[in-house]
Design a protein around this motif. Structure first.
Motif, PDB file in Angstrom:
ATOM      1  N   ARG A 147      -2.681   3.680  -1.480  1.00  0.00           N
ATOM      2  CA  ARG A 147      -3.228   2.989  -2.635  1.00  0.00           C
ATOM      3  C   ARG A 147      -2.582   1.609  -2.750  1.00  0.00           C
ATOM      4  O   ARG A 147      -1.360   1.485  -2.732  1.00  0.00           O
ATOM      5  N   LEU A 148      -3.409   0.580  -2.884  1.00  0.00           N
ATOM      6  CA  LEU A 148      -2.873  -0.779  -2.968  1.00  0.00           C
ATOM      7  C   LEU A 148      -2.252  -1.011  -4.333  1.00  0.00           C
ATOM      8  O   LEU A 148      -2.906  -0.842  -5.363  1.00  0.00           O
ATOM      9  N   PRO A 156      -6.467  -6.318  -7.417  1.00  0.00           N
ATOM     10  CA  PRO A 156      -6.769  -4.959  -6.954  1.00  0.00           C
ATOM     11  C   PRO A 156      -8.204  -4.587  -7.328  1.00  0.00           C
ATOM     12  O   PRO A 156      -8.829  -5.232  -8.160  1.00  0.00           O
ATOM     13  N   ARG A 160       0.866  -1.169   0.000  1.00  0.00           N
ATOM     14  CA  ARG A 160       0.000   0.000   0.000  1.00  0.00           C
ATOM     15  C   ARG A 160       0.907   1.224   0.000  1.00  0.00           C
ATOM     16  O   ARG A 160       1.609   1.473   0.980  1.00  0.00           O
ATOM     17  N   LEU A 218      -3.902 -11.922  -5.397  1.00  0.00           N
ATOM     18  CA  LEU A 218      -4.462 -10.628  -5.012  1.00  0.00           C
ATOM     19  C   LEU A 218      -4.950  -9.874  -6.238  1.00  0.00           C
ATOM     20  O   LEU A 218      -4.191  -9.645  -7.176  1.00  0.00           O
ATOM     21  N   PRO A 258      -0.551  -3.886  -6.607  1.00  0.00           N
ATOM     22  CA  PRO A 258      -0.271  -5.323  -6.674  1.00  0.00           C
ATOM     23  C   PRO A 258       1.195  -5.555  -7.009  1.00  0.00           C
ATOM     24  O   PRO A 258       1.900  -4.656  -7.468  1.00  0.00           O
ATOM     25  N   ASP A 272     -12.292   2.192   0.644  1.00  0.00           N
ATOM     26  CA  ASP A 272     -11.307   1.352  -0.048  1.00  0.00           C
ATOM     27  C   ASP A 272     -11.656  -0.128   0.091  1.00  0.00           C
ATOM     28  O   ASP A 272     -11.581  -0.898  -0.871  1.00  0.00           O
ATOM     29  N   TRP A 323      -1.670   5.549   6.683  1.00  0.00           N
ATOM     30  CA  TRP A 323      -1.815   4.112   6.415  1.00  0.00           C
ATOM     31  C   TRP A 323      -0.658   3.300   6.987  1.00  0.00           C
ATOM     32  O   TRP A 323      -0.844   2.177   7.429  1.00  0.00           O
ATOM     33  N   PRO A 333     -10.219  -4.540  -3.225  1.00  0.00           N
ATOM     34  CA  PRO A 333      -9.170  -5.547  -3.458  1.00  0.00           C
ATOM     35  C   PRO A 333      -9.558  -6.863  -2.782  1.00  0.00           C
ATOM     36  O   PRO A 333     -10.077  -6.856  -1.662  1.00  0.00           O
TER      37      PRO A 333
END
Lengths: 509, 509
Positions: A499-500, B502, A495, B500, A502, B102, B441, B493
């Motif tokens: 924002r995640l 997103p 993250r 995984l 990948p 999110d 975060w 996600p």
């Protein structure tokens, strides 16, 4: 030094092994080695640990014949079941190799320095790091998959934590042989002594969780065992987490349309689920709610026939056998009637007759709804679906809750019952049976007290979270950061600034 | 019913408020309402909850003047600090709105039915669900950001858990006004009574964590307070998690090249960090390791000048003032010498003089390394960098550990010290100061005992995990699944079959 005893539950024979109970001096040395071994588990990195986990899986499987034969003589569980359980244990190590390589489990997060409403915010980077040496207390009923070579050991090692297992007294030789298999794989991988160690004896178990070097404990066992370990932990100046998987009744609700549609099939499924492995599974259904109608009668009658013609079940040890017999008697005293129970010659071992018991819903009490470990199910007969919600609240929270419905069942009623079960269990099973726990990413094996004491699973990919803690780096120079937190490391999901992102697959993968 | 008392720490005046301590009958009604309100928090969904969190932030800010003035009269913390703290509290609610939208925090995972080495595996879907009503115990030193309107409340609500706050006795009117601001925002959003509630009095706090409807508790406070709450929780038949953020010394290591390069700048930074907010921050640096060399002398001398010419600090309450004075005296008895302390007229309030104390490293003891809450720092003078590793091990594990280095410092030594600190803290700070905790975060605010009792943070996006538990659905029909777990829901996600995925951004976003 007391010799460790092994007992064959099939005939009750007891004999001394070459193993001895672990004294406090040796235990201190073992924990000291575990503490030192933590460095190696970190230094080999995620990919190195993944390789070790796979090597352990291979090593266990290469010793399959010896391990299964040893476990059979100590548990009385049949070879097909033990064979499958060893496959499962190996699978768990392999799954954690995937988890560790994937790297998402470290929950890497980067917040670059930025202006915020509170002024300039520093650069912050966070990931999960290993807790340190973990004490594992295996279960009697899974000599492989919840014992020395079980999921707790696999997930702790995957996290980067050395493991000290306290061998279960019901299968010391299996424990020792499992440890040898693991230890040899670790040694072949260049690991030091102490990555995985084993101790024997109840006193050693208590000393273990009191030892300052131990940073977490995991138990699959009874509420009594958990209370004893917690009491020992409470003597420490610094509390450590105890993750305990304990007790579960696993109610199954059969709705009228399901009974009408497939009474025989459900009887077959219930029978297999409550008698498999001698009913000695934490996910064994202990209570089944069946309608008081002709379809329900057919279901119970089919179940009765199966139970009446079944053979005996050899239980794991004398204590479990005694608890089963006294539990069955207590249920009868509490008002459940024996609906079917074959006559079995117990012989000299710990063999018992499976039991089907019945009670009408209005007579369901907390005593009847209590867990009875072993091949027993209580069928609760209900007249109206509307009675079920309140009845389910008298059942202790469980690992699982199951519901069988058919096309004619009221959708709103199903939804209402699912809500009740969802509040009181960790896994909702639809038109199926709770036994046979899939080892995978989405599994959850846990539930509200008394089924577990934790908000984490003990089976599946996410069980690794139990042995990790967050650590944050503020304004750290690049060279001090673990590679997972460097800007240019994109091989794992992270993250970044909220924002995640990948993982970016590398071309040669 | 006892009236709740408010005290102005600036002049020590005490007066009764209109508020009364909450009796057990009312408390029972409050928890019952909270239990019912859980349904609404789930039914409004993630986006609905995000809106509520933002409305709470707006409501707090719209009452800024009243809230800040009230808090000033109850805490003695200055307006600029309180103003900034209220901004932070609002920011926390807004950050959790982002977290909830999110959706990654639910850790959604789907394993489709598949053939496995153990036979056919069922369809499994897992996500985190709210634990239920949470008891929040705020801190004296953050009347907004760690109190009624603090991060525990924000993260629990974000998770979908109703909150019952036990008001801190040091700022009951601020607590009440904060609750009113939150409650009015919830009501405007159509929420029922009980989404956020407040109780007063120590006895109410103990009753709260014993109440069967409460499913978790969060505390920012002292070890004594945590032990008292844990003892009350231990009376329950069903244990619940207590997440406690407790005590922290926050050592700072200044290496020789850093002292040589920027002694005055570090003195300035240390002074601001240990005296800000009267030194009443859980991240206040309580120990600074400074070299016994000319650069270190310059640093200490600059710090001494600043302390000697500083004004008094008004502490939050009489208990904290008394503990500070007795803690300072105890440090002197334990062998630390007072290096600088201005003469201050305490007046009738709880005002104290900041203190700079000094000790040579060989005389550093556990007593000297203990936390002293308030405007005090102990400078530990060391001769050799090689002495620092062992000395840091005598410092209790802390929320933070900081290290200042310069270009001339030995890289291997820095790395070694960072390893020691990393094992004993939750946040590593480089060339900076631990106070001023960024809300983001990647933040982690937690650490090994005694700094916290948990493997979770109490600040930042991931603190939401404390109030969630996993729930799995096996072979569930689509219509019974939460939307986050349906195949076609790609807005968050998720881990699907181990991989995984997103979130797919919707075009109108």
């Amino acid at each position: 030094m007391n010799a460790v005893i092994t007992v064959d539950p099939r005939d009750g024979t007891r004999r001394a092994t070459d193993l001895t109970e672990t004294g406090d001096v040796l235990l201190g040395e073992i924990v000291a080695r575990a503490s030192r071994a933590a460095r190696w588990l970190t230094d080999v990195g995620r990919h190195g640990r993944a390789g070790v986990l796979e090597a352990i899986a291979d090593s266990l499987e290469s010793r399959r014949a010896h391990l299964v034969a040893t476990a059979e003589s100590e548990t009385g569980l049949g070879r097909p079941r033990l064979d499958q359980e060893l496959t499962r244990a190996a699978l768990q190590f392999r799954m954690f190799a995937d988890v560790v390589r994937d790297g998402g489990y470290v929950e890497a997060a980067i917040d670059h320095a930025a202006d915020t409403p509170l002024g300039r915010g520093p650069d912050l980077r966070r990931m999960l790091v290993p807790l340190g040496p973990v004490a594992v207390f295996g279960a009697s009923n899974f000599p492989f998959a919840f014992s020395v070579a079980g999921g707790d050991t696999a997930s702790a090692l995957a996290a980067g934590c050395p493991v000290v297992v306290k061998a279960h007294p019901s299968h010391p030789l299996t424990s020792h042989a499992s440890w040898r298999a693991i230890e040899s794989a670790v040694r072949d991988a260049g690991g030091p002594d102490g990555v995985v160690a084993i101790v024997y004896g109840e006193q050693a178990g208590r000393s273990l969780v009191r030892h300052p070097g131990i940073r977490a404990a995991a138990l699959t066992g009874s509420i009594g065992a958990a209370r004893a370990l917690q009491a020992a932990i409470d003597e420490r100046p610094d509390p450590i987490p105890l993750y305990a998987e304990l007790s579960s009744v696993n109610p199954i609700v059969v709705l009228p349309a399901a009974a009408a549609e497939r009474s025989d099939q459900i009887a077959e499924g219930l029978f297999a689920s409550f008698t498999g492995s001698g009913g000695q599974l934490c996910t064994k259904p202990g209570l089944a709610f069946v309608p008081s109608d002709p379809a329900g009668d057919r279901l119970v009658s089919a179940l009765r026939e199966r139970v009446a013609s079944s053979g005996g079940a050899t239980l794991l040890n004398e204590r479990i056998r005694d608890a089963f017999e006294s539990g069955t008697a207590a249920l009868a005293r509490a008002g459940a009637s024996v609906s079917a129970r074959p006559r079995i010659d117990p012989g000299t071992g710990f063999t018992v007759a499976p039991a089907l018991m019945e009670v009408a819903l209005p007579r369901l009490t907390a005593e009847i709804a209590d867990e009875c470990f072993g091949p027993l199910i209580v069928v609760v007969r209900y007249r109206e679906v509307t009675e079920l919600g309140a009845a389910l609240v008298t059942v202790p929270p469980s690992l699982t809750g199951s519901i069988h419905s058919g096309p004619g069942d009221d959708v709103a009623a199903v939804r209402g019952l699912v809500d009740v079960l969802a509040a009181r269990c960790g896994r909702l099973v639809f038109d199926g049976y709770p036994t046979g726990v899939r080892v995978s990413w989405a599994q959850h094996h846990g539930g509200p007290w008394p089924s577990t004491n934790a908000v984490h699973t003990s089976v599946g990919a996410t069980s690794i979270r139990r042995f990790l803690r967050p650590l944050a780096w503020q304004d750290a120079p690049d060279w001090i950061l673990p590679e997972e937190l460097r800007d240019d490391h994109t091989a794992i999901p992270r993250r970044v600034d909220g924002r995640l992102e990948p993982a970016v697959e590398s071309p040669h993968r």
